[in-house]
Design a protein around this motif. Sequence first.
Motif, PDB file in Angstrom:
ATOM      1  N   VAL A  40      55.542 -31.838  61.855  1.00 21.22           N
ATOM      2  CA  VAL A  40      55.089 -30.698  62.650  1.00 21.22           C
ATOM      3  C   VAL A  40      56.245 -29.735  62.892  1.00 21.22           C
ATOM      4  N   GLY A  41      55.901 -28.486  62.971  1.00 20.98           N
ATOM      5  CA  GLY A  41      56.891 -27.463  63.328  1.00 20.98           C
ATOM      6  C   GLY A  41      56.303 -26.599  64.424  1.00 20.98           C
ATOM      7  N   SER A  42      57.072 -26.398  65.483  1.00 17.23           N
ATOM      8  CA  SER A  42      56.577 -25.619  66.616  1.00 17.23           C
ATOM      9  C   SER A  42      57.290 -24.278  66.685  1.00 17.23           C
ATOM     10  N   PHE A  43      56.495 -23.213  66.792  1.00 21.42           N
ATOM     11  CA  PHE A  43      57.052 -21.857  66.783  1.00 21.42           C
ATOM     12  C   PHE A  43      56.357 -21.037  67.860  1.00 21.42           C
ATOM     13  N   ALA A  44      57.139 -20.475  68.750  1.00 21.20           N
ATOM     14  CA  ALA A  44      56.561 -19.709  69.868  1.00 21.20           C
ATOM     15  C   ALA A  44      55.669 -18.593  69.346  1.00 21.20           C
ATOM     16  N   ALA A  45      54.624 -18.285  70.111  1.00 19.70           N
ATOM     17  CA  ALA A  45      53.629 -17.283  69.711  1.00 19.70           C
ATOM     18  C   ALA A  45      54.116 -15.861  69.926  1.00 19.70           C
TER      19      ALA A  45
END
Lengths: 370, 370
Positions: B112-117
């Motif tokens: 998973v990769g999390s990237f701010a909106a």
Amino acid sequence: MPALDDFCSIIPAGGVGSRLWPLSRADAPKFLHDLTGSGKTLLRATFDRLQPLAGPGRTIVVTGRAHRAAVEAQIPELDDASIVLEAEPRDSTVAIALAAAILRRREPDVIVGSFAADHVIDDERSFRRAVAEGVAAARSGRIATIGITPTEPAIGFGYIRTNGPAEIEGAPSAAIVREFVEKPSAERARRYVESGEYLWNAGMFIARADVLLEELAREEPELAAHIDELAEVWDEPAKRGPAVDRLWPQLKKIAIDYSVAEPAAERGTMVVVPGHFDWDDVGDFSAVAKLHNGGRRGRLAILGTAGTVLADSASGIVVSQSNRIVSVVGIKDVVVVDTPDALLVTTTANAQRVKKVVDAVRLSGNTDVL
Amino acid sequence: MPALDDFCSIIPAGGVGSRLWPLSRADAPKFLHDLTGSGKTLLRATFDRLQPLAGPGRTIVVTGRAHRAAVEAQIPELDDASIVLEAEPRDSTVAIALAAAILRRREPDVIVGSFAADHVIDDERSFRRAVAEGVAAARSGRIATIGITPTEPAIGFGYIRTNGPAEIEGAPSAAIVREFVEKPSAERARRYVESGEYLWNAGMFIARADVLLEELAREEPELAAHIDELAEVWDEPAKRGPAVDRLWPQLKKIAIDYSVAEPAAERGTMVVVPGHFDWDDVGDFSAVAKLHNGGRRGRLAILGTAGTVLADSASGIVVSQSNRIVSVVGIKDVVVVDTPDALLVTTTANAQRVKKVVDAVRLSGNTDVL
């Protein structure tokens, strides 16, 4: 001090005050605003200031047809004979001379004094003393003005250069006017103030109506004749309308400074009474801020309570006319004028440039906000 | 570059962005605005940026219930399985770890990769290269972040201190993370940038879901257990509701920086891939102005076309959201944000202080404009 028996006051209530846009605008001109926080509009304050001098029923307001209701709401004391409605704005000569001509028909020896509807004066007792001297000078056949003793080398006002005492009975401080000079540069203003020879031109004129109209007839005979024709029928309702329709379009637009005051000064019949009171024509938002902050910098004045104003490290003035939250963060000497359809953001140093934005608004076609 | 088969992206779309008030507010948070003038909201731009990496149907958006409709309007591609609705905001650990836990249940080996909106990235090709390296590092069992090569000694961002190359196959530029450091002073920022050892912390995290959740379980065992319980029933509609009602109130609010990233860095399992692209978290109006004016001073950016904006000798940014005339005269680096119910006037230098005004608005009781 009792009212002056032979004196009537004239209040020309015209002029949008476009440097005070978007607060001041065509349908809500400067004189209909309370710019001092006194609870009174400038017009009402002007009327109240003149009552002790002219006495009841002896003040005429000259204004545009569009402002009739607003003026009457401000001054319910005015009867029909005390409002002169202009068909179209025709500058200050028409406003003042027409009222003077109407008053002279009613009362041949009347002395008239004209005082703008949108100036601020602080010391009313000094004001009354100066007007009383001006009336005394007018009785002697001169045209008198009241010049304000400068408190700083202002560049936003015109100046009056004096030429020694006029030696008029009842007007001990009156001086002969040598010349009127336009708004000066900063350097020139400094020299004016240092010389002690100059006063600020506050645009107040006091004269016997017949003297004023004679002076006008000398300089602008056609305009004077038109005004006399109008005055002749003014108090006859059936004749007034047709005369206005016929003559008004021909009336020359000219400031009274050029049609009466300057020519009179050249001929040596103009005198000035120094006024030792605080006066301001509140020409821009810098002046409004100064009035509210008492000349102290670093404070944020709030004019109007329509919305909630929140500030953090801000000084200057916020005018709140819409019911919005207005928040100002970290700007010195800011000017924020928040109205329902237009917003102005500037600084006190740029207050004079607001007129340029008004021109830009006009060019943009958004004339409904002007 | 084809999509990465084992990779899913997570977009936590939360946070009001209160330094961007009154544009950004509870019912119109930062990620729902087009702050770059691209024609896309920040959320949509983030989604589009991730599509080539994750492939269709492999991005999850985590957001508050109140924003469901707005998020779906922005990204019609999202099905029910791709939106995680938070009952109440619970900070970034819950947002990211819950999505990771749900995805792991569906696909045990997922990365998973999390990237701010609500961040802005300029060079998408460089971004994709960096993410691909991060995914390679994640496959090796590390937790990867992408650190932005600083272009100036910014004081508005946190920094990542590196500690030599990580030597991971497929991630040649990955470095070991020595530590995360908070937003520095100007002097400290200058030293960081000069040293060449520091990167900006852009809050991007890439890891195998099981590795991420193990790291969390080590640091916050109770929170990890709650999240696992939720994930277990998430895809069973009948069970999800009761589990959310029971567990959500107990979920600890903690940023993922503290629950995962910093502990992982301490244990030497955190790596960083330098990102050589323009990145900004658009944290305040100074950043918005910079985006619009291309870093050039002396220009006035206009964001929004609701009203007419007129300017004379002004620079900075005007955000026009009400249909009023906005006029700005003679102010440098001004920030004017004109919305129907709230107005902000400040300067780019004071943009960070807007949060204080938001606090004052809250205290004044006008919470409907927040």
